[in-house]
Design an enzyme around this catalytic site. Structure first.
Site, PDB file in Angstrom:
ATOM      1  N   LYS A 272       0.846  -1.187   0.000  1.00 49.57           N
ATOM      2  CA  LYS A 272       0.000   0.000   0.000  1.00 49.57           C
ATOM      3  C   LYS A 272       0.886   1.242   0.000  1.00 49.57           C
ATOM      4  CE  LYS A 272      -3.517  -2.225   2.928  1.00 49.57           C
ATOM      5  NZ  LYS A 272      -4.672  -2.248   2.023  1.00 49.57           N
ATOM      6  N   ARG A 346      -9.567 -12.203   2.750  1.00 49.24           N
ATOM      7  CA  ARG A 346     -10.418 -13.318   2.326  1.00 49.24           C
ATOM      8  C   ARG A 346      -9.698 -14.663   2.492  1.00 49.24           C
ATOM      9  NH1 ARG A 346     -10.912 -10.443  -3.314  1.00 49.24           N
ATOM     10  NH2 ARG A 346     -10.675  -8.762  -1.795  1.00 49.24           N
TER      11      ARG A 346
END
Length: 492
Positions: A272, A346
């Protein structure tokens, strides 16, 4: 903060809050002394104040050398007053009382209340305690709220129901504030091991069962997707299992609450940017919501059976971190091509879900996660995305949302988009690319729920606020605690 009924008028009131309907008559406000009625009427007339919804006016009044702070808050049309609007009015009034450093506030109402006494007590306590919350423990000179009590001046037919509502509202708020504390803590304080220790303390305090698995046990369970995400960090992962059994019927369903527990997310090798990493301590907001919910339902003694699971880890960069392009195997046996190391949540969730179904034999699955930036881009910071394979569960959570005020909006599990998570070299890809990110992430999770009734909540946009608004202060919102607690009440 104490919240109670005023059984008789008191001679001196330090702070008075009046909730009044639009163009209402102050002279008809129950229990309000005449000298205050006269003073308020003068100010209302001079300033042309009409008590429109959420309008606020605050001023001091001196009598016999004693000062009374008066806070006027308009409710507008009382027929339009619902749980959410009432919470907001309490938040506006309480925030003003805190601003003027009130210690005790006396609440008067000048309208016919459409809320039941139970709901009135619940919303009053919940809103007041949520509004009062501040995370300021790291300030050199932390300033706490001075407000110690709110006394309601109202003649109630059934004060017992009001008091019960206050108790329930307090439970909802305290569990939410517990969740907020966890999310607001920095990642050097809350990491997988310390999160597990906090969960143990919460379990001991409230009385639910807990078990924590370390690295060796997680390896033996072959939770390789979960382990892949945590490989890059020196801080070892933890699998936190919390159990509450409120229904002794052996045929009763067990509901699994699965919370995303990324205590910090750098993005891994798909790093990020700096701005994107600042708030990544909040990537365990789903885990915090599950821990808070376990506390609330135990405190409420709900007649439900719930298993809460958090797969806690950090997603970091190191020589041992997983790479984009890796192929990993999940606990279920399905293989996954990693095309983005920043689509990590996930991967932890699917192993937790599979464990809950295969080892704990849960009957229904509810997962909650700060999963996709797409959810935040679509719905902003006031609405969470919900996707489900079960209409009955959807109806229940929509009803719970109306009660809790935590807004949700359904997105479709659009089957043709499964093509986007289909891999040429593995069973699945861990992301479907730049389009329909919230939907494709849910479709990915759906591959592991084994056809069980399932709800997925994406709280990426709603987990934090960057300024005060309504019942929320700066920082974590504790989103999901009140929603899930109410949902479980409706599933009793």
């Amino acid at each position: 903060m104490k919240i109670d009924l005023l059984h008789k008028p008191t001679e001196y009131m330090e702070t008075v809050i009046i909730l009044q309907e639009e163009n209402g008559d102050i002279d008809k406000v129950e229990y309000l002394p005449e000298y205050l009625q006269n003073a308020i009427n003068i100010v209302v007339k001079q300033d042309d104040f009409h008590f429109k919804y959420s309008s606020l006016k605050s001023f001091p009044f001196i009598r016999s050398r004693k000062r009374t702070n008066i806070i006027l808050c308009g409710i507008g049309n009382p027929k339009e007053l619902d749980n959410d609007r009432f919470r907001n009015l309490i938040a506006i009034s309480v925030r003003e009382a805190i601003k003027i450093e009130a210690k005790e506030a006396y609440l008067f109402t000048g309208f016919k209340n459409p809320l039941s006494e139970l709901h009135f007590g619940h919303m009053l306590a919940e809103a007041a305690l949520l509004t009062e919350y501040r995370f300021n423990k790291y300030l050199s000179e932390p300033k706490s709220s001075s407000l110690q009590a709110i006394h309601l001046a109202m003649d109630l037919k059934n004060p017992h129901m009001f008091n019960r509502g206050v108790l329930e509202g307090r439970i909802f708020a305290e569990a939410t504030n517990l969740s907020r504390d966890l999310v607001n803590e920095p990642a050097n304080v809350i990491y997988p091991e310390s999160l597990a220790e906090v969960a143990k303390k919460v379990a001991l305090k409230y009385g639910f069962s807990i078990e924590v698995f370390g690295l060796d046990k997680i390896k033996r369970l072959k939770m390789e997707a979960f382990l892949a995400v945590g490989k890059g960090s020196k801080k070892e992962p933890r699998l936190i299992l919390m159990s509450y059994r409120g229904n002794p019927d052996p045929k009763a369903n067990t509901i699994g609450l699965i919370g995303k527990g990324l205590t910090y997310d750098s993005g891994g090798y798909c790093l990020k940017n700096c701005q994107g990493m600042v708030n990544m301590k909040n990537d365990m907001s789903g885990a915090a919501a599950v821990i808070g919910t376990m506390a609330a339902i135990t405190n409420l003694k709900l007649k439900v059976n719930v298993l809460g699971i958090v797969a806690a880890c950090e997603n970091m960069i190191s020589g041992s971190a997983y790479h984009a392009g890796d192929i990993i195997r999940s606990m279920s046996g399905k293989t996954i091509e990693v095309v983005n190391t920043d689509a990590e949540g996930r991967l932890t969730l699917i192993d937790a879900i599979h464990y809950a179904i295969s080892r704990e034999h849960i009957d229904e699955v509810i997962d909650i996660a700060t999963l996709t930036g797409a959810a935040a881009s679509t719905f902003g910071n006031q609405i969470s995305a919900v996707l489900t394979n079960n209409e009955a569960l959807l109806n229940k959570i929509q009803s719970a949302s109306e009660f809790s005020g935590e807004k949700i909006w359904q997105l479709p599990l659009y089957e043709p988009y499964k093509e986007l998570i289909t891999s040429e070299i593995a069973d699945l890809k861990n992301t479907g690319g730049p389009f329909a990110g919230t939907i494709t992430s849910a479709l990915f999770l759906q591959e592991f729920v084994a056809g069980k009734p399932w709800i997925h909540l994406d709280i990426a946009g709603t987990a934090l606020r960057d300024k005060e608004q309504g019942i929320y202060s700066y920082g974590a919102t504790g989103v999901g605690v009140r929603l899930l607690t109410q949902l479980l009440r409706e599933l009793e």
